[in-house]
Enzyme design. Structure first.
Site, PDB file in Angstrom:
ATOM      1  N   CYS A 296      29.874 -24.260 -73.274  1.00 17.01           N
ATOM      2  CA  CYS A 296      30.954 -25.213 -73.549  1.00 17.01           C
ATOM      3  C   CYS A 296      32.305 -24.504 -73.672  1.00 17.01           C
ATOM      4  CB  CYS A 296      30.664 -25.989 -74.829  1.00 17.01           C
ATOM      5  SG  CYS A 296      29.134 -26.952 -74.774  1.00 17.01           S
TER       6      CYS A 296
ATOM      7  N   ASP B 274      42.877 -48.759 -63.205  1.00 17.10           N
ATOM      8  CA  ASP B 274      42.446 -50.107 -63.591  1.00 17.10           C
ATOM      9  C   ASP B 274      41.495 -50.061 -64.777  1.00 17.10           C
ATOM     10  OD1 ASP B 274      40.288 -48.921 -62.347  1.00 17.10           O
ATOM     11  OD2 ASP B 274      40.006 -50.493 -60.843  1.00 17.10           O
TER      12      ASP B 274
END
Length: 209
Positions: free
Chosen positions: A27, A120
Site C-alpha cells: 500500500c 455524471d
C-alpha cells in the site's frame, strides 16, 4: 482526511481507490506512486481519493512515511485526501471489503479496489486486485485517457492503446457516416473473412468537461 461527498461534489472525474491497511508495504508503494502521478491526474481533471478502514491520525502519520518513500522534502504536503472509514460504513456500502483479508480481531479489511467515476457521478470502471498485488497507476491513467476520449467521440480504443495512437471506428457507424465523422480518413484492415470490421482512424482531439 476529507469528507468524500465534499470532494466528489467539486470534480469532473474521480478515482476512488481503497487499500487494505496503512503502514503496510504494498500500500505504501501504491500511494507513493499515486502521489508521484498526481499532477498527471490533475491535468486530466481527475481527483484522486484514497480510502481505508484506518483512522484519521493513522492516515496523517502514514502520509509522512509515503512522502519519505518518495524521497520528498520533509514537511511536503500529501497531494490528495485519504478517507478515514474506521467504522467501515463506506466500504460496506460500496462493496469494498475483502472477505479474505482480516485484521487481528477478525474484521475484514478494505479491498484493493479502483473506481473511476465520471462527471455524471456514474461509475465508469471498477477493478479489484488481490491484496498481494499492487496496482499499476500508469494503466489507470491510460484507461482514463480512453474513457475521456470515448465519452465525447464515437470511437473505441484497441488493445494497448495510448494517447496519440489510432483509434477504432465502431461497427455501428456506416461507411458513409464514417466519411463525415472522420475527415482525417478511415483505414480498413483486410481480413480472410472479407468482413470490414477492423476500421481505424487517427485519434480525434480529446474533449474534457
Amino acid at each position: 482526511m476529507s469528507d468524500i461527498n465534499e470532494v466528489c461534489s467539486s470534480i469532473s472525474w474521480g478515482v476512488l481507490f481503497s487499500h487494505p491497511r496503512d503502514f503496510t508495504p504494498v500500500c505504501t508503494t501504491e500511494l507513493g506512486r499515486a502521489a508521484q502521478l498526481s499532477p498527471d491526474f490533475s491535468r486530466r481533471n481527475v481527483k484522486l481519493i484514497a480510502l481505508s478502514v484506518d483512522g484519521l491520525e493513522e492516515h496523517h502519520d502514514w502520509s509522512k512515511d509515503i512522502m519519505a518513500y518518495n524521497n520528498a522534502e520533509p514537511g511536503s504536503e500529501f497531494p490528495f485526501p485519504i478517507v478515514a472509514d474506521d467504522r467501515r460504513e463506506l466500504v460496506e456500502k460500496l462493496g469494498m471489503l475483502d472477505p479474505e483479508e482480516k485484521d487481528r480481531s477478525g474484521m475484514p479489511l478494505s479491498a484493493r479496489c479502483v473506481f473511476v467515476i465520471g462527471p455524471d457521478k456514474k461509475l465508469k470502471l471498477s477493478i479489484l486486485y488481490p491484496a498481494t498485488t499492487g496496482r499499476n497507476f500508469d494503466e489507470i491513467l491510460r484507461v482514463i485517457d480512453s474513457l475521456q476520449l470515448t465519452a465525447h467521440n464515437r470511437v473505441a480504443t484497441p488493445v494497448d492503446w495510448r494517447t496519440g495512437d489510432s483509434v477504432m471506428v465502431p461497427p455501428s457507424i456506416s461507411e458513409q457516416e464514417a466519411v463525415t465523422l472522420f475527415p482525417a480518413g478511415v483505414y480498413t484492415k483486410h481480413l480472410p473473412s472479407g468482413k470490414k470490421y477492423l476500421r481505424y482512424t487517427p485519434q480525434p482531439n480529446t474533449h474534457q468537461q
